[in-house]
Design a protein around this motif. Structure first.
Motif, mmCIF file in Angstrom:
data_model
loop_
_atom_site.group_PDB
_atom_site.id
_atom_site.type_symbol
_atom_site.label_atom_id
_atom_site.label_comp_id
_atom_site.label_asym_id
_atom_site.label_seq_id
_atom_site.Cartn_x
_atom_site.Cartn_y
_atom_site.Cartn_z
ATOM 1 N N VAL A 1 0.892 -1.138 -0.198
ATOM 2 C CA VAL A 1 0.021 0.053 -0.009
ATOM 3 C C VAL A 1 0.777 1.122 0.110
ATOM 4 N N ILE B 1 -7.935 0.939 -3.210
ATOM 5 C CA ILE B 1 -8.522 0.234 -1.974
ATOM 6 C C ILE B 1 -9.311 1.010 -0.881
ATOM 7 N N THR C 1 -0.784 -3.780 8.079
ATOM 8 C CA THR C 1 0.582 -4.042 9.103
ATOM 9 C C THR C 1 0.089 -4.368 10.497
ATOM 10 N N ARG D 1 3.642 7.239 6.785
ATOM 11 C CA ARG D 1 3.095 8.136 5.914
ATOM 12 C C ARG D 1 2.902 9.515 6.382
ATOM 13 N N ILE E 1 -0.657 -4.126 2.927
ATOM 14 C CA ILE E 1 0.550 -3.707 3.811
ATOM 15 C C ILE E 1 1.262 -2.629 3.395
ATOM 16 N N GLY E 2 1.079 -1.460 4.280
ATOM 17 C CA GLY E 2 1.507 -0.107 3.749
ATOM 18 C C GLY E 2 2.908 0.215 4.928
ATOM 19 N N THR E 3 2.644 0.428 5.872
ATOM 20 C CA THR E 3 3.433 0.993 6.810
ATOM 21 C C THR E 3 4.791 0.085 7.165
ATOM 22 N N MET F 1 -13.972 -7.852 0.744
ATOM 23 C CA MET F 1 -12.899 -7.089 1.620
ATOM 24 C C MET F 1 -13.395 -6.535 2.819
HETATM 25 C C1 LIG Z 1 -3.893 2.512 4.324
HETATM 26 C C2 LIG Z 1 -4.653 1.313 4.287
HETATM 27 C C3 LIG Z 1 -3.873 -0.059 4.173
HETATM 28 C C4 LIG Z 1 -2.617 -0.214 4.848
HETATM 29 O O1 LIG Z 1 -2.383 0.098 6.103
HETATM 30 P P1 LIG Z 1 -1.048 -0.165 7.080
HETATM 31 O O2 LIG Z 1 -1.357 -0.144 8.317
HETATM 32 O O3 LIG Z 1 -0.139 1.181 6.379
HETATM 33 O O4 LIG Z 1 -0.558 -1.416 6.610
HETATM 34 C C5 LIG Z 1 -4.708 -1.098 4.048
HETATM 35 N N1 LIG Z 1 -6.067 -1.121 3.759
HETATM 36 C C6 LIG Z 1 -6.621 0.096 3.572
HETATM 37 C C7 LIG Z 1 -8.149 -0.046 3.032
HETATM 38 C C8 LIG Z 1 -6.104 1.287 3.786
HETATM 39 O O5 LIG Z 1 -6.595 2.198 3.608
#
Ligand SMILES: *Cc1c(COP(=O)(O)O)cnc(C)c1O
Length: 222
Positions: free
Chosen positions: A34, A80, A196, A220, A212-214, A160
């Motif tokens: 992400v 997403i 995450t 961010r 997974i982003g962080t 989802m």
């Molecule tokens: C931002 C986001 C993520 C990722 O979140 P992290 O905590 O950074 O891993 C996943 N799904 C959705 C819908 C998000 O908005």
């Protein structure tokens, strides 16, 4: 190895271990990195490390980044976040999948503006019944699925969810199970859930796409 490549590797290792614990075939769990609010340079680093699926929340950001990164031919963009009908065109043109279907309007707009290949869709289900979260109630998923699956140029592949936050991750298991049960009732295979904060438990409970982003890109800027 870039920092992003190292973090990506660490996440992949954690996914592999969660697959072992959950007795899951690792090839059935796909990682979406992400990249919302992160730079295209960081996306290139992740791509160079082999990552191909990227998730974005905001339609214009997805449009702009996919244009800037058009040289990365086999990159797949996953939208997403919640989407307004007037921005559906950006997603219809650029995305591989849209994970946040919660009403017929947006799906109709996506259908109208998409050409082949079909856009993969996930219906968002509010498994925690939280007022602040998007998604349809579990009992409404079938109705929306039946309407959306009739539209051309789209393919509903799964559900989802973004479950509540919890310090004790075991509290989340019933939400992931609920999502899986609803998908099974509808005959849908893919479960897009796990961030995450909770992706390992999500995998143990059946997630097929984790977002997974962080853990990959760091915090961010907002
Ligand atoms: C931002 C986001 C993520 C990722 O979140 P992290 O905590 O950074 O891993 C996943 N799904 C959705 C819908 C998000 O908005």
């Amino acid at each position: 190895m870039s920092e992003v490549a190292q973090r990506l590797k660490a996440v992949q290792d954690r996914i592999a271990k969660a697959c072992e614990r959950g007795k899951r075939d690792p090839s059935t769990v796909k990682l979406i990195a992400v990249s919302k609010l992160q730079s295209v340079e960081l996306i290139r680093e992740a791509y160079a490390a082999g990552q191909r699926d990227f998730g974005e929340n905001y339609a214009q950001e997805l449009r702009d980044k996919s244009a800037e990164l058009a040289d990365l031919k086999d990159i797949r963009w996953h939208a997403i976040g919640p989407l307004q009908s007037n921005k559906a065109k950006y997603i219809a043109k650029q995305a591989f999948a849209f994970h946040a279907v919660e009403n017929l309007n947006v799906a109709q707009e996506l259908s109208k503006r998409r050409s082949l290949p079909k856009l993969k869709l996930f219906i968002e289900v509010n498994v925690g019944g939280e007022l602040t979260k998007s998604g349809v109630a579990p009992t409404e998923a079938r109705g929306l699925y039946d309407e959306v699956r009739a539209l051309p140029n789209l393919e509903v592949v799964g559900l989802m969810a973004l479950p509540p936050l919890a310090d004790d991750l075991n509290i989340l298991r019933p939400y992931f199970r609920k999502l899986r049960a609803v998908a099974q009732q509808l005959g849908l295979k893919e479960l897009s859930t796990g961030t995450t904060a909770d992706f390992e438990v999500a995998i143990e409970e059946g997630a097929t796409y984790v977002r997974i982003g962080t853990a990959i890109f760091g915090a961010r800027e907002s």
